[in-house]
Design an enzyme around this catalytic site. Structure first.
Site, short mmCIF file in Angstrom:
data_model
loop_
_atom_site.label_atom_id
_atom_site.label_comp_id
_atom_site.label_asym_id
_atom_site.label_seq_id
_atom_site.Cartn_x
_atom_site.Cartn_y
_atom_site.Cartn_z
N SER A 263 -2.49 -1.05 9.40
CA SER A 263 -3.59 -1.08 10.37
C SER A 263 -4.74 -1.95 9.84
CB SER A 263 -4.08 0.34 10.66
OG SER A 263 -4.47 0.97 9.46
N GLN B 190 0.85 -1.20 0.00
CA GLN B 190 0.00 0.00 0.00
C GLN B 190 0.88 1.25 0.00
OE1 GLN B 190 -3.51 -0.61 2.95
NE2 GLN B 190 -1.86 -1.89 3.70
N ASN C 181 2.73 -6.46 13.38
CA ASN C 181 2.38 -5.05 13.56
C ASN C 181 2.59 -4.66 15.02
OD1 ASN C 181 1.40 -2.76 12.06
ND2 ASN C 181 -0.43 -2.81 13.31
N ILE D 117 8.68 -3.72 13.77
CA ILE D 117 8.90 -4.44 12.50
C ILE D 117 10.38 -4.63 12.21
CG2 ILE D 117 8.64 -4.22 9.99
CD1 ILE D 117 5.94 -2.72 10.69
N CYS E 94 -3.88 10.86 -20.40
CA CYS E 94 -3.22 9.97 -21.38
C CYS E 94 -2.20 9.04 -20.73
CB CYS E 94 -2.56 10.79 -22.49
SG CYS E 94 -1.07 11.67 -21.98
N HIS F 265 -1.56 1.44 -4.27
CA HIS F 265 -1.92 2.86 -4.16
C HIS F 265 -0.98 3.76 -4.95
CE1 HIS F 265 -4.12 1.77 -0.15
NE2 HIS F 265 -4.80 1.43 -1.22
N ASP G 63 6.12 5.04 -1.29
CA ASP G 63 7.39 5.73 -1.06
C ASP G 63 8.56 5.21 -1.88
OD1 ASP G 63 7.98 3.29 0.21
OD2 ASP G 63 7.57 4.10 2.21
P1 NAD Z 1 -1.54 2.92 8.81
O1 NAD Z 1 -0.87 4.20 9.19
O2 NAD Z 1 -3.02 2.89 8.83
O3 NAD Z 1 -1.05 1.74 9.76
C1 NAD Z 1 0.31 1.55 10.03
C2 NAD Z 1 0.41 0.52 11.14
O4 NAD Z 1 1.78 0.23 11.34
C3 NAD Z 1 -0.18 1.01 12.48
O5 NAD Z 1 -1.00 0.00 13.01
C4 NAD Z 1 1.06 1.26 13.34
O6 NAD Z 1 0.84 1.01 14.70
C5 NAD Z 1 2.05 0.26 12.74
N1 NAD Z 1 3.47 0.62 12.90
C6 NAD Z 1 4.05 1.79 12.58
N2 NAD Z 1 5.39 1.71 12.75
C7 NAD Z 1 5.64 0.46 13.22
C8 NAD Z 1 6.82 -0.22 13.59
N3 NAD Z 1 8.03 0.34 13.51
N4 NAD Z 1 6.70 -1.50 14.02
C9 NAD Z 1 5.47 -2.09 14.12
N5 NAD Z 1 4.32 -1.50 13.77
C10 NAD Z 1 4.41 -0.23 13.31
O7 NAD Z 1 -0.95 2.49 7.38
P2 NAD Z 1 -1.62 1.59 6.22
O8 NAD Z 1 -2.43 0.51 6.79
O9 NAD Z 1 -0.48 1.29 5.29
O10 NAD Z 1 -2.61 2.58 5.48
C11 NAD Z 1 -2.16 3.89 5.22
C12 NAD Z 1 -2.41 4.41 3.83
O11 NAD Z 1 -1.65 5.62 3.72
C13 NAD Z 1 -1.96 3.51 2.75
O12 NAD Z 1 -2.92 3.56 1.78
C14 NAD Z 1 -0.67 4.15 2.21
O13 NAD Z 1 -0.74 4.25 0.81
C15 NAD Z 1 -0.66 5.55 2.72
N6 NAD Z 1 0.66 5.94 3.35
C16 NAD Z 1 1.83 5.48 2.81
C17 NAD Z 1 3.04 5.82 3.39
C18 NAD Z 1 4.32 5.31 2.77
O14 NAD Z 1 4.34 5.05 1.57
N7 NAD Z 1 5.39 5.12 3.57
C19 NAD Z 1 3.07 6.61 4.55
C20 NAD Z 1 1.84 7.07 5.09
C21 NAD Z 1 0.64 6.74 4.45
#
Ligand code: NAD
Length: 254
Positions: free
Chosen positions: A203, A108, A227, A245, A139, A128, A111
């Site tokens: 999440s 998802q 997570n 992680i 286009c 995403h 980056d």
């Molecule tokens: P989210 O923010 O909803 O969930 C992230 C989860 O990871 C949370 O439950 C959090 O507690 C956990 N977490 C964070 N750091 C952690 C670590 N070091 N160790 C263990 N757990 C950790 O993210 P999502 O579910 O990916 O949904 C977010 C949306 O926002 C996605 O659609 C994504 O495209 C976008 N997004 C992307 C980025 C990126 O590309 N890095 C950053 C922010 C948002």
């Protein structure tokens, strides 16, 4: 029955066992994979992504002022987070791909850090999109951000495609924008075909992306969720590894 483990060494051991027993692994990654690289996740406290009301796709398309605002926000956030480097989690997954055990990484994230860890595009499925380049919404022509930024800094005008006149947008999927068909099709195929599905750093509340772990389980795969906090799918999982992680994946990273 779900086994929940929060002790680091036990989590590493159980993950190693699950990986050893599997032949076709799919990783499903979210923003939590990149937080140790300095890129904040979406829903945690003080999220920079939630500071402003998101600009929905229809509004982006219909209102040039909103397009300008979207580009202002994009470049402001890139100035802070755009220079991130891959972390232990990205390298661990890169090693699993290189070993032949992991078939694909469905992400998802937008980056580009998984690509920067050395994983070939063919193994990465972006649900995403990708925030490190832009495309014409009409286009599909690709544009690099540095050329767009140069023009934007000079004029403040939202860029239009020189080829067809359509609006140029960061190559990410906005709220209200349809999911990209080809990545969705590929993600469904690899999910249905794997024997171990590792959901990492999400999440698991954003749909349709969050439907993939349950789908993998329905097709007979083992489901492991890694997570830092509880997710709504923990009850569906075979194993929940609760912890950092990077720490849990570190033994796989080198
Ligand atoms: P989210 O923010 O909803 O969930 C992230 C989860 O990871 C949370 O439950 C959090 O507690 C956990 N977490 C964070 N750091 C952690 C670590 N070091 N160790 C263990 N757990 C950790 O993210 P999502 O579910 O990916 O949904 C977010 C949306 O926002 C996605 O659609 C994504 O495209 C976008 N997004 C992307 C980025 C990126 O590309 N890095 C950053 C922010 C948002």
């Amino acid at each position: 029955m779900t086994v929940i483990v929060s002790e680091l060494e036990e989590a590493r051991t159980l993950l190693r066992e699950a990986i050893d027993q599997a032949n076709k692994i799919v990783a499903f990654t979210g923003a939590g994979l990149s937080t140790e690289c300095g890129v904040p996740d979406f829903r945690s406290k003080n999220s920079p992504w939630l500071r402003y009301k998101p600009i929905e796709f229809d509004l982006f398309m219909s209102d040039v002022l909103m397009r300008e605002e979207a580009w202002r926000r994009k470049f402001a956030l890139d100035d802070i987070y755009g220079r991130a480097e891959p972390g232990r989690g990205h390298y661990a997954l890169a090693n699993l791909i290189a070993s032949g055990k992991m078939a694909a990484i469905v992400t998802q994230n937008i980056d580009n850090l998984q690509q920067m860890s050395g994983v070939a595009e063919e193994h990465i499925i972006e649900l995403h999109g990708n925030g490190t380049y832009a495309t014409c919404v009409k286009c599909g022509l690709r544009y690099e951000l540095n050329e767009i930024r140069r023009a934007f800094d000079a004029t403040g005008a939202a860029p239009d495609c020189p080829a067809c006149g359509g609006p140029i947008k960061a190559a990410t999927v906005s709220f209200g924008q349809p999911m990209p068909e080809e990545p969705m099709r590929r993600a469904l195929a690899v999910t249905a075909d794997c024997d171990l599905f590792l959901a990492i750093g999400s999440s698991l509340v954003v749909y349709p992306a969050a439907s993939f772990p349950s789908l993998a389980r329905q097709h007979g795969a083992r489901l492991v969720i890694l997570n830092g906090e509880q997710t709504p799918l923990d009850d569906v999982a075979d194993l929940v590894l609760r912890g950092d992680i990077g720490d849990i994946l570190q033994p796989f990273a080198s």
